[in-house]
Motif scaffolding. Structure first.
Motif, PDB file in Angstrom:
ATOM      1  N   SER A   1       0.805  -1.365  -0.049  1.00  0.00           N
ATOM      2  CA  SER A   1      -0.006   0.593  -0.242  1.00  0.00           C
ATOM      3  C   SER A   1       0.747   1.009  -0.024  1.00  0.00           C
ATOM      4  CB  SER A   1      -1.236  -0.232   1.259  1.00  0.00           C
ATOM      5  OG  SER A   1      -1.654  -1.404   1.443  1.00  0.00           O
ATOM      6  N   GLY A   2       0.131   2.334  -1.064  1.00  0.00           N
ATOM      7  CA  GLY A   2       0.891   3.907  -0.294  1.00  0.00           C
ATOM      8  C   GLY A   2       1.044   4.014  -2.068  1.00  0.00           C
ATOM      9  N   ILE A   3       1.277   5.365  -1.730  1.00  0.00           N
ATOM     10  CA  ILE A   3       1.386   6.376  -3.117  1.00  0.00           C
ATOM     11  C   ILE A   3       2.948   5.881  -4.443  1.00  0.00           C
ATOM     12  CG2 ILE A   3       1.156   8.625  -3.794  1.00  0.00           C
ATOM     13  CD1 ILE A   3      -0.207   9.424  -1.682  1.00  0.00           C
ATOM     14  N   TYR A   4       2.361   5.612  -5.149  1.00  0.00           N
ATOM     15  CA  TYR A   4       3.435   5.680  -6.283  1.00  0.00           C
ATOM     16  C   TYR A   4       3.410   6.782  -7.191  1.00  0.00           C
ATOM     17  CZ  TYR A   4       3.631   0.909  -3.530  1.00  0.00           C
ATOM     18  OH  TYR A   4       4.097  -0.255  -3.385  1.00  0.00           O
ATOM     19  N   TYR A   5       4.697   7.087  -8.086  1.00  0.00           N
ATOM     20  CA  TYR A   5       4.847   8.208  -9.046  1.00  0.00           C
ATOM     21  C   TYR A   5       5.665   7.402  -9.962  1.00  0.00           C
ATOM     22  CZ  TYR A   5       4.328  11.291  -5.476  1.00  0.00           C
ATOM     23  OH  TYR A   5       3.260  11.868  -4.562  1.00  0.00           O
ATOM     24  N   LEU A   6       4.566   7.351 -10.953  1.00  0.00           N
ATOM     25  CA  LEU A   6       5.221   7.018 -12.465  1.00  0.00           C
ATOM     26  C   LEU A   6       6.043   7.280 -13.726  1.00  0.00           C
ATOM     27  CD1 LEU A   6       2.295   3.960 -12.081  1.00  0.00           C
ATOM     28  CD2 LEU A   6       4.375   4.126 -11.498  1.00  0.00           C
ATOM     29  N   GLN A   7       6.728   6.937 -14.475  1.00  0.00           N
ATOM     30  CA  GLN A   7       6.843   7.507 -15.475  1.00  0.00           C
ATOM     31  C   GLN A   7       7.358   6.792 -16.467  1.00  0.00           C
ATOM     32  OE1 GLN A   7       9.821  10.722 -14.828  1.00  0.00           O
ATOM     33  NE2 GLN A   7       8.711  12.201 -15.533  1.00  0.00           N
ATOM     34  N   VAL A   8       6.905   6.828 -18.067  1.00  0.00           N
ATOM     35  CA  VAL A   8       7.770   5.832 -18.861  1.00  0.00           C
ATOM     36  C   VAL A   8       8.677   6.211 -19.939  1.00  0.00           C
ATOM     37  CG1 VAL A   8       5.312   5.304 -20.042  1.00  0.00           C
ATOM     38  CG2 VAL A   8       6.597   3.505 -19.700  1.00  0.00           C
ATOM     39  N   ALA A   9       9.509   5.509 -20.179  1.00  0.00           N
ATOM     40  CA  ALA A   9      10.104   6.431 -21.604  1.00  0.00           C
ATOM     41  C   ALA A   9      10.392   4.409 -22.570  1.00  0.00           C
ATOM     42  CB  ALA A   9      11.451   6.531 -20.764  1.00  0.00           C
ATOM     43  N   ALA A  10      10.701   5.282 -23.707  1.00  0.00           N
ATOM     44  CA  ALA A  10      10.994   4.600 -24.827  1.00  0.00           C
ATOM     45  C   ALA A  10      12.399   4.637 -25.641  1.00  0.00           C
ATOM     46  CB  ALA A  10      10.182   4.605 -26.393  1.00  0.00           C
ATOM     47  N   VAL A  11      12.436   3.506 -25.607  1.00  0.00           N
ATOM     48  CA  VAL A  11      14.098   2.818 -25.695  1.00  0.00           C
ATOM     49  C   VAL A  11      14.612   2.375 -27.052  1.00  0.00           C
ATOM     50  CG1 VAL A  11      16.478   1.896 -24.816  1.00  0.00           C
ATOM     51  CG2 VAL A  11      14.322   3.030 -23.449  1.00  0.00           C
ATOM     52  N   ASN A  12      15.373   3.303 -27.522  1.00  0.00           N
ATOM     53  CA  ASN A  12      16.219   1.806 -28.759  1.00  0.00           C
ATOM     54  C   ASN A  12      17.315   2.177 -28.495  1.00  0.00           C
ATOM     55  OD1 ASN A  12      16.224   4.395 -30.315  1.00  0.00           O
ATOM     56  ND2 ASN A  12      14.860   3.408 -31.753  1.00  0.00           N
ATOM     57  N   ALA A  13      18.004   1.330 -29.838  1.00  0.00           N
ATOM     58  CA  ALA A  13      19.563   1.480 -30.176  1.00  0.00           C
ATOM     59  C   ALA A  13      20.096   2.733 -29.851  1.00  0.00           C
ATOM     60  CB  ALA A  13      19.734   0.838 -31.442  1.00  0.00           C
ATOM     61  N   CYS A  14      19.324   4.189 -30.068  1.00  0.00           N
ATOM     62  CA  CYS A  14      20.202   4.878 -30.684  1.00  0.00           C
ATOM     63  C   CYS A  14      19.395   6.000 -28.833  1.00  0.00           C
ATOM     64  CB  CYS A  14      18.983   6.701 -31.094  1.00  0.00           C
ATOM     65  SG  CYS A  14      19.447   5.188 -32.931  1.00  0.00           S
ATOM     66  N   GLY A  15      19.109   5.138 -28.128  1.00  0.00           N
ATOM     67  CA  GLY A  15      18.549   6.041 -26.728  1.00  0.00           C
ATOM     68  C   GLY A  15      17.404   6.588 -26.113  1.00  0.00           C
ATOM     69  N   ALA A  16      16.827   6.772 -25.056  1.00  0.00           N
ATOM     70  CA  ALA A  16      15.787   6.720 -24.754  1.00  0.00           C
ATOM     71  C   ALA A  16      15.302   8.018 -24.966  1.00  0.00           C
ATOM     72  CB  ALA A  16      16.194   6.800 -22.740  1.00  0.00           C
ATOM     73  N   SER A  17      13.954   8.042 -25.117  1.00  0.00           N
ATOM     74  CA  SER A  17      12.232   9.334 -25.794  1.00  0.00           C
ATOM     75  C   SER A  17      12.909  10.212 -23.731  1.00  0.00           C
ATOM     76  CB  SER A  17      11.437   8.414 -25.640  1.00  0.00           C
ATOM     77  OG  SER A  17      10.263   8.188 -24.344  1.00  0.00           O
ATOM     78  N   ALA A  18      12.204  10.855 -24.002  1.00  0.00           N
ATOM     79  CA  ALA A  18      11.857  11.802 -23.015  1.00  0.00           C
ATOM     80  C   ALA A  18      11.042  10.484 -21.903  1.00  0.00           C
ATOM     81  CB  ALA A  18      11.059  13.106 -23.263  1.00  0.00           C
ATOM     82  N   PRO A  19      10.565  11.165 -21.053  1.00  0.00           N
ATOM     83  CA  PRO A  19       9.659  10.580 -20.218  1.00  0.00           C
ATOM     84  C   PRO A  19       8.222  10.904 -20.184  1.00  0.00           C
ATOM     85  CG  PRO A  19      10.987  12.311 -18.882  1.00  0.00           C
ATOM     86  CD  PRO A  19      12.174  11.392 -20.069  1.00  0.00           C
ATOM     87  N   SER A  20       7.600  10.359 -20.664  1.00  0.00           N
ATOM     88  CA  SER A  20       5.661  10.838 -20.574  1.00  0.00           C
ATOM     89  C   SER A  20       5.983  11.947 -18.274  1.00  0.00           C
ATOM     90  CB  SER A  20       5.051   9.762 -19.791  1.00  0.00           C
ATOM     91  OG  SER A  20       5.336   8.710 -18.852  1.00  0.00           O
ATOM     92  N   PRO A  21       4.749  11.987 -19.078  1.00  0.00           N
ATOM     93  CA  PRO A  21       3.772  12.731 -18.009  1.00  0.00           C
ATOM     94  C   PRO A  21       3.921  11.822 -16.522  1.00  0.00           C
ATOM     95  CG  PRO A  21       3.034  13.687 -19.994  1.00  0.00           C
ATOM     96  CD  PRO A  21       3.675  12.563 -20.569  1.00  0.00           C
ATOM     97  N   GLU A  22       4.085  12.828 -15.819  1.00  0.00           N
ATOM     98  CA  GLU A  22       4.371  11.380 -14.493  1.00  0.00           C
ATOM     99  C   GLU A  22       2.965  11.250 -13.820  1.00  0.00           C
ATOM    100  OE1 GLU A  22       7.738  12.094 -11.234  1.00  0.00           O
ATOM    101  OE2 GLU A  22       6.013  13.382 -10.876  1.00  0.00           O
ATOM    102  N   ILE A  23       2.463  10.402 -13.787  1.00  0.00           N
ATOM    103  CA  ILE A  23       1.401  10.272 -12.719  1.00  0.00           C
ATOM    104  C   ILE A  23       1.596   9.085 -11.161  1.00  0.00           C
ATOM    105  CG2 ILE A  23       0.154   9.789 -15.170  1.00  0.00           C
ATOM    106  CD1 ILE A  23       0.056   6.895 -14.411  1.00  0.00           C
ATOM    107  N   ALA A  24       0.620   9.838 -10.340  1.00  0.00           N
ATOM    108  CA  ALA A  24       0.241   9.360  -9.256  1.00  0.00           C
ATOM    109  C   ALA A  24      -0.599   8.041  -9.497  1.00  0.00           C
ATOM    110  CB  ALA A  24       0.325  10.266  -8.580  1.00  0.00           C
ATOM    111  N   VAL A  25      -0.287   7.108  -8.228  1.00  0.00           N
ATOM    112  CA  VAL A  25      -0.934   6.000  -7.814  1.00  0.00           C
ATOM    113  C   VAL A  25      -1.031   5.639  -6.989  1.00  0.00           C
ATOM    114  CG1 VAL A  25       0.165   4.286  -9.488  1.00  0.00           C
ATOM    115  CG2 VAL A  25      -2.423   3.913  -9.130  1.00  0.00           C
ATOM    116  N   THR A  26      -1.916   5.447  -6.313  1.00  0.00           N
ATOM    117  CA  THR A  26      -2.869   5.462  -4.766  1.00  0.00           C
ATOM    118  C   THR A  26      -3.146   3.853  -4.626  1.00  0.00           C
ATOM    119  OG1 THR A  26      -2.978   8.030  -3.806  1.00  0.00           O
ATOM    120  CG2 THR A  26      -3.940   5.522  -2.448  1.00  0.00           C
ATOM    121  N   VAL A  27      -2.545   2.844  -4.205  1.00  0.00           N
ATOM    122  CA  VAL A  27      -3.063   1.784  -3.368  1.00  0.00           C
ATOM    123  C   VAL A  27      -3.113   0.858  -2.394  1.00  0.00           C
ATOM    124  CG1 VAL A  27      -1.928  -0.595  -4.299  1.00  0.00           C
ATOM    125  CG2 VAL A  27      -0.887   1.135  -5.690  1.00  0.00           C
ATOM    126  N   PRO A  28      -4.441   1.012  -2.440  1.00  0.00           N
ATOM    127  CA  PRO A  28      -4.799   0.968  -0.823  1.00  0.00           C
ATOM    128  C   PRO A  28      -4.179  -0.341  -0.183  1.00  0.00           C
ATOM    129  CG  PRO A  28      -6.948   1.129  -2.021  1.00  0.00           C
ATOM    130  CD  PRO A  28      -5.327   0.815  -3.160  1.00  0.00           C
TER     131      PRO A  28
END
Length: 102
Positions: free
Chosen positions: A75-102
């Motif tokens: 349980s808790g609050i988690y902050y998440l971002q995702v980035a896409a990756v290939n051989a040239c490198g990683a993208s900018a991350p997505s906008p951050e979101i928060a999720v609460t897990v009861p």
């Protein structure tokens, strides 16, 4: 406009879109979409933190075919971002979101 095929290794991929998450009864479900244009990702990095802007809980490296996952977490609050990756490198991350897990 001319059509150009998307390639896995010609440029850094664009940031993933539509990151969303839902927490319920100790389970978190996360999903996102690959960018509609640009280079094709070969993997994704899901960055997870307990503090906004941090990946202090880790970075999950996931195959490009995986744009959703779920599993048990404390349980808790988690902050998440995702980035896409290939051989040239990683993208900018997505906008951050928060999720609460009861």
């Amino acid at each position: 406009a001319s059509w150009a095929p998307r390639r896995a290794g010609s440029a850094v991929p664009a940031a993933p879109a539509g990151l969303s998450a839902h927490g319920a009864a100790g389970i978190v479900s996360v999903a996102w979409s690959s960018a509609a244009a640009g280079a094709i990702p070969t993997s994704y990095e899901l960055r997870v933190g307990r503090v906004s802007g941090a990946a202090d809980l880790g970075v999950l490296v996931l195959p490009a075919a995986m744009t959703a996952l779920s599993g048990p977490v404390p349980s808790g609050i988690y902050y998440l971002q995702v980035a896409a990756v290939n051989a040239c490198g990683a993208s900018a991350p997505s906008p951050e979101i928060a999720v609460t897990v009861p």
